[in-house]
Write a protein that holds these residues in place. Sequence first.
Motif, PDB file in Angstrom:
ATOM      1  N   PHE A  69       0.834  -1.204   0.000  1.00 31.01           N
ATOM      2  CA  PHE A  69       0.000   0.000   0.000  1.00 31.01           C
ATOM      3  C   PHE A  69       0.864   1.249   0.000  1.00 31.01           C
ATOM      4  O   PHE A  69       0.581   2.219  -0.728  1.00 31.01           O
ATOM      5  N   ILE A  70       1.935   1.273   0.795  1.00 32.04           N
ATOM      6  CA  ILE A  70       2.802   2.447   0.878  1.00 32.04           C
ATOM      7  C   ILE A  70       3.436   2.738  -0.483  1.00 32.04           C
ATOM      8  O   ILE A  70       3.490   3.895  -0.925  1.00 32.04           O
ATOM      9  N   ASP A  71       3.910   1.703  -1.170  1.00 34.63           N
ATOM     10  CA  ASP A  71       4.507   1.906  -2.499  1.00 34.63           C
ATOM     11  C   ASP A  71       3.472   2.467  -3.472  1.00 34.63           C
ATOM     12  O   ASP A  71       3.765   3.378  -4.257  1.00 34.63           O
ATOM     13  N   TRP A  72       2.265   1.910  -3.430  1.00 33.62           N
ATOM     14  CA  TRP A  72       1.191   2.386  -4.315  1.00 33.62           C
ATOM     15  C   TRP A  72       0.817   3.824  -3.966  1.00 33.62           C
ATOM     16  O   TRP A  72       0.631   4.673  -4.849  1.00 33.62           O
ATOM     17  N   ALA A  73       0.710   4.121  -2.662  1.00 31.41           N
ATOM     18  CA  ALA A  73       0.338   5.469  -2.222  1.00 31.41           C
ATOM     19  C   ALA A  73       1.398   6.487  -2.621  1.00 31.41           C
ATOM     20  O   ALA A  73       1.073   7.599  -3.072  1.00 31.41           O
ATOM     21  N   ASP A  74       2.681   6.141  -2.460  1.00 34.64           N
ATOM     22  CA  ASP A  74       3.746   7.055  -2.859  1.00 34.64           C
ATOM     23  C   ASP A  74       3.656   7.392  -4.352  1.00 34.64           C
ATOM     24  O   ASP A  74       3.866   8.541  -4.754  1.00 34.64           O
ATOM     25  N   ILE A 112       3.605   9.928   6.838  1.00 38.47           N
ATOM     26  CA  ILE A 112       4.402  10.898   6.075  1.00 38.47           C
ATOM     27  C   ILE A 112       5.239  11.753   7.020  1.00 38.47           C
ATOM     28  O   ILE A 112       6.435  11.969   6.799  1.00 38.47           O
ATOM     29  N   ASN A 113       4.609  12.232   8.098  1.00 38.87           N
ATOM     30  CA  ASN A 113       5.324  13.057   9.081  1.00 38.87           C
ATOM     31  C   ASN A 113       6.472  12.296   9.728  1.00 38.87           C
ATOM     32  O   ASN A 113       7.517  12.870  10.058  1.00 38.87           O
ATOM     33  N   ALA A 114       6.284  10.984   9.928  1.00 37.37           N
ATOM     34  CA  ALA A 114       7.294  10.168  10.600  1.00 37.37           C
ATOM     35  C   ALA A 114       8.414   9.719   9.658  1.00 37.37           C
ATOM     36  O   ALA A 114       9.366   9.063  10.094  1.00 37.37           O
ATOM     37  N   GLY A 115       8.315  10.059   8.379  1.00 40.84           N
ATOM     38  CA  GLY A 115       9.355   9.692   7.428  1.00 40.84           C
ATOM     39  C   GLY A 115       9.317   8.236   7.008  1.00 40.84           C
ATOM     40  O   GLY A 115      10.330   7.691   6.566  1.00 40.84           O
ATOM     41  N   LEU A 116       8.143   7.609   7.109  1.00 47.51           N
ATOM     42  CA  LEU A 116       8.024   6.202   6.746  1.00 47.51           C
ATOM     43  C   LEU A 116       7.786   6.011   5.249  1.00 47.51           C
ATOM     44  O   LEU A 116       7.791   4.882   4.764  1.00 47.51           O
ATOM     45  N   MET A 117       7.584   7.112   4.529  1.00 50.95           N
ATOM     46  CA  MET A 117       7.281   7.039   3.104  1.00 50.95           C
ATOM     47  C   MET A 117       8.229   7.939   2.318  1.00 50.95           C
ATOM     48  O   MET A 117       8.892   8.814   2.884  1.00 50.95           O
ATOM     49  N   ARG A 118       8.268   7.733   1.002  1.00 49.17           N
ATOM     50  CA  ARG A 118       9.071   8.604   0.144  1.00 49.17           C
ATOM     51  C   ARG A 118       8.451   9.992   0.056  1.00 49.17           C
ATOM     52  O   ARG A 118       9.148  10.987  -0.159  1.00 49.17           O
ATOM     53  N   THR A 119       7.152  10.060   0.209  1.00 52.66           N
ATOM     54  CA  THR A 119       6.441  11.343   0.174  1.00 52.66           C
ATOM     55  C   THR A 119       6.787  12.171   1.411  1.00 52.66           C
ATOM     56  O   THR A 119       6.774  11.656   2.531  1.00 52.66           O
ATOM     57  N   LYS A 120       7.080  13.442   1.210  1.00 52.38           N
ATOM     58  CA  LYS A 120       7.378  14.351   2.303  1.00 52.38           C
ATOM     59  C   LYS A 120       6.308  15.442   2.354  1.00 52.38           C
ATOM     60  O   LYS A 120       5.545  15.634   1.411  1.00 52.38           O
ATOM     61  N   ASN A 121       6.272  16.172   3.456  1.00 52.00           N
ATOM     62  CA  ASN A 121       5.266  17.223   3.597  1.00 52.00           C
ATOM     63  C   ASN A 121       5.365  18.277   2.502  1.00 52.00           C
ATOM     64  O   ASN A 121       4.362  18.849   2.087  1.00 52.00           O
TER      65      ASN A 121
END
Length: 323
Positions: A69-74, A112-121
């Motif tokens: 899910f994280i890869d798809w969401a990114d 996203i805030n915790a840096g668990l994804m490639r997406t940043k704020n």
Amino acid sequence: MTRLLGRSPQTIHTKVKRGTVTQKRKQSVNGKTYLYFRDVYSAAAGQAAYDPLHEGTGRQPKWVNSKDFIDWADERLLSERWSPDAVVGYAERHKLFCEDLIPCTKTLYNWINAGLMRTKNIDLPEKVSRKPHKAFEPGPRRRKILGKSVEERPQKVEDREEWGHWEINTVVGPHGEEDPALLTLVERHSRFEWLILIKNQTSQVVYQAITQLINSLGEEAERLFKTFTSNNGSEFSSLTKAVSSVAEVYFAHPYSSWERGTSENQHRLVRRYIPKGESLARYTQVDIDRIQQWMNDRPRKLLGYATAHEVFVKAWKNEQKTA
């Protein structure tokens, strides 16, 4: 005791055994020292014995098992510029992943805030705080209203239940009305967007663009356009004349952009691709069509995570059936 605590005898026995410690006590009598030993229960000792035995056990965070899910969401957030809420809503609506692997919108923001994804704020334009607007107060007008006031607009336009009511506006470049501009039309029920690149923002060019659009649609134009809501800019001084054969036109109060809130919100999406201060001279209609397609194919929370295109087509088919 076990019935009173609501626990099995074995559980209580294990707990007591782990927390039982031997205490040593000294006592002096007639010059002699005597040692006494006794077993007592210590909650702290019991917890200290429990913790090492249960390291790594318990419920794991949802993100641990949600890599797909994280890869798809990114991909959706970075490449297609969806909002986190659109990502979650679309995944749930189309059942793309197991329900246990899809976080709620707030949790996705936390990841996203915790840096668990490639997406940043910095990749999320919608996180920029919105400025509240002042309510309109009747008073002297600093600009003449070009036609019927928005106050005369029928209630069916206000409540968005009926399809075919549009807001029209422009997106301009850095050099004013002589610069290339975008003529934007958004349908209030479906939020379907129409973007037309025009060579400048003068009333004559806007008039030509609108009449050309209506003529290209032929007899369908009368069913497609029922009303237009516009601002009082000079570029729309001929709007009523241009659409008089197919629709009514209503003008918002001067300096009251919230009365055309749908259009203003849509412009925020356009600005993701065309930042303020950037000239539109470098864009072609093909470029603009790509932005239009992205806007119309983007899942929207207010549409139940359907796309504007889906809602528009459904409404158009219903309109044709009733014609």
